[in-house]
Write an enzyme that holds these catalytic residues in place. Structure first.
Site, PDB file in Angstrom:
ATOM      1  N   HIS A  79       0.745  -1.205  -0.047  1.00 49.77           N
ATOM      2  CA  HIS A  79      -0.041   0.060   0.060  1.00 49.77           C
ATOM      3  C   HIS A  79       0.971   1.273  -0.096  1.00 49.77           C
ATOM      4  O   HIS A  79       0.815   2.090   0.873  1.00 49.77           O
ATOM      5  CB  HIS A  79      -0.973  -0.047   0.904  1.00 49.77           C
ATOM      6  CG  HIS A  79      -0.574  -0.322   2.446  1.00 49.77           C
ATOM      7  ND1 HIS A  79       0.377   0.364   3.284  1.00 49.77           N
ATOM      8  CD2 HIS A  79      -0.966  -1.535   3.335  1.00 49.77           C
ATOM      9  CE1 HIS A  79       0.609  -0.198   4.423  1.00 49.77           C
ATOM     10  NE2 HIS A  79      -0.029  -1.297   4.335  1.00 49.77           N
ATOM     11  N   GLN A 102       0.622   3.783  -2.103  1.00 52.80           N
ATOM     12  CA  GLN A 102      -0.123   5.083  -1.860  1.00 52.80           C
ATOM     13  C   GLN A 102      -0.519   5.480  -0.582  1.00 52.80           C
ATOM     14  O   GLN A 102      -0.568   6.745  -0.223  1.00 52.80           O
ATOM     15  CB  GLN A 102      -1.230   4.873  -2.802  1.00 52.80           C
ATOM     16  CG  GLN A 102      -2.527   4.357  -2.422  1.00 52.80           C
ATOM     17  CD  GLN A 102      -2.289   2.645  -2.196  1.00 52.80           C
ATOM     18  OE1 GLN A 102      -1.035   2.078  -2.159  1.00 52.80           O
ATOM     19  NE2 GLN A 102      -3.279   2.054  -1.418  1.00 52.80           N
ATOM     20  N   TYR A 103      -0.718   4.662   0.328  1.00 54.42           N
ATOM     21  CA  TYR A 103      -1.326   5.018   1.752  1.00 54.42           C
ATOM     22  C   TYR A 103       0.001   5.634   2.556  1.00 54.42           C
ATOM     23  O   TYR A 103      -0.245   6.622   3.170  1.00 54.42           O
ATOM     24  CB  TYR A 103      -1.947   3.787   2.305  1.00 54.42           C
ATOM     25  CG  TYR A 103      -2.312   4.252   3.732  1.00 54.42           C
ATOM     26  CD1 TYR A 103      -3.241   5.057   4.097  1.00 54.42           C
ATOM     27  CD2 TYR A 103      -1.687   3.332   4.803  1.00 54.42           C
ATOM     28  CE1 TYR A 103      -3.907   5.357   5.372  1.00 54.42           C
ATOM     29  CE2 TYR A 103      -2.075   3.772   6.142  1.00 54.42           C
ATOM     30  CZ  TYR A 103      -3.232   4.634   6.534  1.00 54.42           C
ATOM     31  OH  TYR A 103      -3.532   4.943   7.903  1.00 54.42           O
ATOM     32  N   ASN A 104       0.947   4.887   2.262  1.00 60.44           N
ATOM     33  CA  ASN A 104       2.210   5.280   3.330  1.00 60.44           C
ATOM     34  C   ASN A 104       2.569   6.686   2.917  1.00 60.44           C
ATOM     35  O   ASN A 104       2.803   7.511   3.667  1.00 60.44           O
ATOM     36  CB  ASN A 104       3.438   4.132   2.919  1.00 60.44           C
ATOM     37  CG  ASN A 104       3.164   2.895   3.158  1.00 60.44           C
ATOM     38  OD1 ASN A 104       2.422   2.384   3.932  1.00 60.44           O
ATOM     39  ND2 ASN A 104       3.757   1.961   2.273  1.00 60.44           N
ATOM     40  N   THR A 157       0.949   9.097   1.733  1.00 60.82           N
ATOM     41  CA  THR A 157       0.064  10.152   2.195  1.00 60.82           C
ATOM     42  C   THR A 157       0.110  10.467   3.934  1.00 60.82           C
ATOM     43  O   THR A 157      -0.180  11.482   4.276  1.00 60.82           O
ATOM     44  CB  THR A 157      -1.602   9.822   1.944  1.00 60.82           C
ATOM     45  OG1 THR A 157      -1.747   8.609   2.737  1.00 60.82           O
ATOM     46  CG2 THR A 157      -1.909   9.611   0.565  1.00 60.82           C
TER      47      THR A 157
END
Length: 266
Positions: free
Chosen positions: A152, A154-156, A158
């Site tokens: 993930h 893309q989450y890290n 953000t």
């Protein structure tokens, strides 16, 4: 301890479940008038009803923070009964994806929901805090901001952006009486965390029952000094401190609530 939150109004975004719910309930118990935010009416009203039953002051607001119009409407509704003194930017979005699964569109959506949505609320609500000479902005971040997993991404990324913008905001608010800080949780045992661990546990040989999976998941994924997942109330307590009158000298800080060292390994 009296956290000096009586007569303060707090908006906690994404507070119809999980960390946001725990934070809204604790702030209300400490005397703040809380605005519970969510997109699901039934869940939002359920949390508000529980706060009222406990003697707290609460209103609700529904809306999607991922659009300019939605953010503006949430801010308008949240301030209908008075100005917001405390903004807890908790709302966020998470999908467990690999690097190949996380498309550019997914990156854009995640960044908009996890980062820009918080910026929208800051831009709507912080100017009035600055004018009044008192305010609190607390951003919920996470250990993956500095120790990202291989999954993930893309989450890290953000989370790293959330940490960064909170410090930048603190610099912007220098001398105004308004503070900006981050609470950085480790792995917290909310419904989504349990579902994830239960989903991957048997395939990884961690066992079948929750007690066994829990113990092995902590050892494999998040070894920490307390040897367990965190609880939502433990994160909420750190937020409440940063919102209090005792934290006026704390700004641009990241408060880790992770049981000790986090090591990511997916």
């Amino acid at each position: 301890m009296n956290l000096e939150l009586t007569n303060k109004r707090a908006l906690v975004t994404g507070s119809n479940a999980g960390l946001g719910e725990a934070t809204a309930k604790l702030l209300a118990a400490e005397g703040a008038a809380v605005v519970v935010h969510g997109r699901d009416k039934d869940r939002t009203e359920k949390v508000a009803g529980e706060i009222r039953a406990a003697g707290g002051s609460v209103t609700t607001v529904l809306g999607d923070l991922a659009t300019d119009d939605g953010g503006a409407e949430v801010a308008r509704a949240a301030t209908a009964d008075g100005p917001i003194d405390i903004l807890v930017n908790n709302a966020g979005f998470y999908r467990h994806l690999s690097w190949t699964e996380a498309t550019p569109a997914e990156w854009n959506d995640t960044y908009n929901i996890n980062v820009v949505s918080g910026v929208r609320m800051i831009q709507h609500l912080v100017p009035a805090m600055r004018e009044r000479g008192w305010g609190r902005v607390v951003t919920i971040g996470g250990g993956l901001a500095s120790q990202p997993m291989n999954t993930h991404p893309q989450y890290n990324a953000t989370l790293a952006a959330r940490h960064n913008l909170a410090v930048s905001l603190a610099r912007e608010l220098r001398g105004t009486g308004v503070t900006s800080n981050v609470v950085s949780p480790g792995a917290v045992l909310v419904e989504a965390t349990k579902d994830l661990v239960m989903g991957i546990g048997p395939a990884r040989g961690w066992g079948e029952a929750w007690e066994e999976i829990h113990r092995n998941a902590v050892e494999a994924l998040i070894p920490n000094d307390q040897e367990r997942f965190g609880e939502p109330d433990e994160i909420a307590a750190a937020v409440a401190y940063l919102c209090s009158g005792y934290a006026q000298y704390v700004s641009g800080a990241t408060i880790r609530v992770d049981g000790g060292l986090i090591r990511s390994a997916f």
